[in-house]
Design a protein around this motif. Structure first.
Motif, PDB file in Angstrom:
ATOM      1  N   SER A 139      -2.846 -13.374   2.145  1.00 41.63           N
ATOM      2  CA  SER A 139      -1.774 -12.866   1.295  1.00 41.63           C
ATOM      3  C   SER A 139      -0.886 -11.912   2.078  1.00 41.63           C
ATOM      4  N   VAL A 140       0.394 -11.922   1.742  1.00 38.68           N
ATOM      5  CA  VAL A 140       1.324 -10.962   2.323  1.00 38.68           C
ATOM      6  C   VAL A 140       1.171  -9.651   1.556  1.00 38.68           C
ATOM      7  N   ALA A 141       0.947  -8.564   2.285  1.00 40.59           N
ATOM      8  CA  ALA A 141       0.686  -7.275   1.653  1.00 40.59           C
ATOM      9  C   ALA A 141       1.941  -6.441   1.465  1.00 40.59           C
ATOM     10  N   SER A 142       3.009  -6.793   2.151  1.00 41.72           N
ATOM     11  CA  SER A 142       4.215  -5.966   2.135  1.00 41.72           C
ATOM     12  C   SER A 142       5.117  -6.312   0.959  1.00 41.72           C
ATOM     13  N   ALA A 143       6.010  -5.373   0.656  1.00 45.48           N
ATOM     14  CA  ALA A 143       6.964  -5.565  -0.433  1.00 45.48           C
ATOM     15  C   ALA A 143       7.930  -6.691  -0.113  1.00 45.48           C
ATOM     16  N   ALA A 144       8.432  -7.336  -1.148  1.00 41.66           N
ATOM     17  CA  ALA A 144       9.493  -8.318  -0.966  1.00 41.66           C
ATOM     18  C   ALA A 144      10.676  -7.634  -0.287  1.00 41.66           C
ATOM     19  N   GLY A 145      11.221  -8.281   0.738  1.00 41.19           N
ATOM     20  CA  GLY A 145      12.335  -7.716   1.477  1.00 41.19           C
ATOM     21  C   GLY A 145      11.932  -6.892   2.677  1.00 41.19           C
ATOM     22  N   ALA A 146      10.637  -6.617   2.823  1.00 39.98           N
ATOM     23  CA  ALA A 146      10.142  -5.837   3.961  1.00 39.98           C
ATOM     24  C   ALA A 146       9.603  -6.772   5.040  1.00 39.98           C
ATOM     25  N   ASP A 147       9.209  -6.191   6.180  1.00 45.11           N
ATOM     26  CA  ASP A 147       8.608  -6.983   7.248  1.00 45.11           C
ATOM     27  C   ASP A 147       7.292  -7.599   6.775  1.00 45.11           C
ATOM     28  N   VAL A 148       6.852  -8.628   7.478  1.00 48.95           N
ATOM     29  CA  VAL A 148       5.616  -9.312   7.111  1.00 48.95           C
ATOM     30  C   VAL A 148       4.414  -8.461   7.519  1.00 48.95           C
ATOM     31  N   GLU A 149       3.551  -8.174   6.551  1.00 49.40           N
ATOM     32  CA  GLU A 149       2.301  -7.470   6.814  1.00 49.40           C
ATOM     33  C   GLU A 149       1.164  -8.268   6.185  1.00 49.40           C
ATOM     34  N   LEU A 150       0.118  -8.488   6.965  1.00 48.48           N
ATOM     35  CA  LEU A 150      -1.062  -9.201   6.489  1.00 48.48           C
ATOM     36  C   LEU A 150      -2.268  -8.283   6.615  1.00 48.48           C
ATOM     37  N   THR A 151      -2.988  -8.081   5.524  1.00 52.73           N
ATOM     38  CA  THR A 151      -4.231  -7.323   5.585  1.00 52.73           C
ATOM     39  C   THR A 151      -5.382  -8.311   5.629  1.00 52.73           C
ATOM     40  N   VAL A 152      -6.184  -8.211   6.678  1.00 50.33           N
ATOM     41  CA  VAL A 152      -7.285  -9.147   6.905  1.00 50.33           C
ATOM     42  C   VAL A 152      -8.606  -8.397   6.798  1.00 50.33           C
ATOM     43  N   MET A 191      -1.031  -5.365  -4.158  1.00 51.14           N
ATOM     44  CA  MET A 191      -0.397  -4.245  -3.460  1.00 51.14           C
ATOM     45  C   MET A 191       1.043  -4.585  -3.123  1.00 51.14           C
ATOM     46  N   ALA A 192       1.302  -5.842  -2.784  1.00 55.34           N
ATOM     47  CA  ALA A 192       2.680  -6.259  -2.522  1.00 55.34           C
ATOM     48  C   ALA A 192       3.548  -6.065  -3.763  1.00 55.34           C
ATOM     49  N   MET A 193       2.975  -6.296  -4.941  1.00 54.81           N
ATOM     50  CA  MET A 193       3.720  -6.104  -6.184  1.00 54.81           C
ATOM     51  C   MET A 193       4.001  -4.623  -6.424  1.00 54.81           C
ATOM     52  N   LEU A 194       2.995  -3.777  -6.205  1.00 52.34           N
ATOM     53  CA  LEU A 194       3.194  -2.334  -6.362  1.00 52.34           C
ATOM     54  C   LEU A 194       4.233  -1.817  -5.370  1.00 52.34           C
TER      55      LEU A 194
END
Length: 249
Positions: free
Chosen positions: A63-76, A131-134
């Motif tokens: 899942s992408v952890a970052s906000a929409a419009g932000a850089d790509v962040e993946l929490t593994v 978290m991406a939604m928050l």
């Protein structure tokens, strides 16, 4: 629509690891620079493909952890005996190039739609897309009423602890509740599993017709969804995302 049909129109992209953040002893967040990234919506995921020197490939979804419009962040989160996650958590270095395909998923997504209450329910690492939604809510300075109920075994396994505390303290922030299933922090109660009474006390009441997002292990998601329907929530307003493993609410 079958997953294979959806993927036909999605190209593989190359992402360079710009930053690595330690989240827990078994989890880290990878911040990626991805030229050509089309942008993602909160709740979407990507496929990551690793190729060994002998040509063997392994593909896993994150899942992408970052906000929409932000850089790509993946929490593994490292999976014992896994092929991909131990490398991403233990060995991956800044500057490494990864193959990504995405963003993927169109059902388990959230964007502001006029203020309808939103209830998030996470089990373990299922908190990542929530978290991406928050973060999207905060990034857009949106006022949608939002609550998070996070079921996790102990503080050592909890992701984003400091950030969730900050969001929960904000004047117009979301309500954040943690349920500890094995070893709670000092002074906090332990819940072997979430029950109907716990959900009723910590989530929006059905009369408010909230949109509910539930993410976690398959057993957790199925149990929580059943309890929510039993409390009177409309099944059509409950969106779920699940991953392997039994899990309990």
């Amino acid at each position: 629509m079958a997953r294979a049909e959806v993927l036909r129109g999605v190209s593989w992209l190359l992402g360079t690891v710009r930053e690595v953040r330690e989240e827990t002893a078994q989890a880290r967040t990878l911040v990626l620079d991805v030229p050509g990234w089309p942008g993602h919506r909160a709740g979407q995921h990507v496929d990551v493909r690793l190729t060994a020197a002998d040509g063997y490939t392994a593909v896993r979804s994150y899942s992408v952890a970052s906000a929409a419009g932000a850089d790509v962040e993946l929490t593994v989160v490292e999976v014992d005996g896994g092929e991909v996650s131990p490398y991403l958590v233990r060995s991956l270095a800044v500057g490494t190039v990864l193959e990504l395909r995405g963003p993927l998923g169109g059902w388990f997504v959230w964007h502001p739609d006029g203020g309808q209450p939103v209830q998030l329910v996470a089990g373990g690492s299922g908190v990542v897309p929530l978290m991406a939604m928050l973060r999207t809510r905060e990034r857009l300075r949106d006022s949608t009423p939002m609550r998070l109920l996070y079921s996790v075994r102990d503080p050592d396994a909890a992701l984003y602890t400091a950030e969730l505390e900050r969001l929960g303290r904000a004047a117009a922030g979301p309500q954040v509740r943690c349920f500890w299933t094995r070893r709670p922090p000092t002074g906090a109660p332990r819940r072997a599993r979430l029950g109907a009474a716990d959900l009723a006390a910590a989530t929006w009441e059905p009369a408010l017709v909230p949109t509910v997002f539930v993410c976690g292990p398959t057993g957790f998601v199925e149990a929580v969804t059943g309890l929510l329907v039993g409390l009177g929530h409309e099944p059509g307003r409950i969106r779920t995302e699940r991953f392997g493993g039994g899990g309990e609410p």
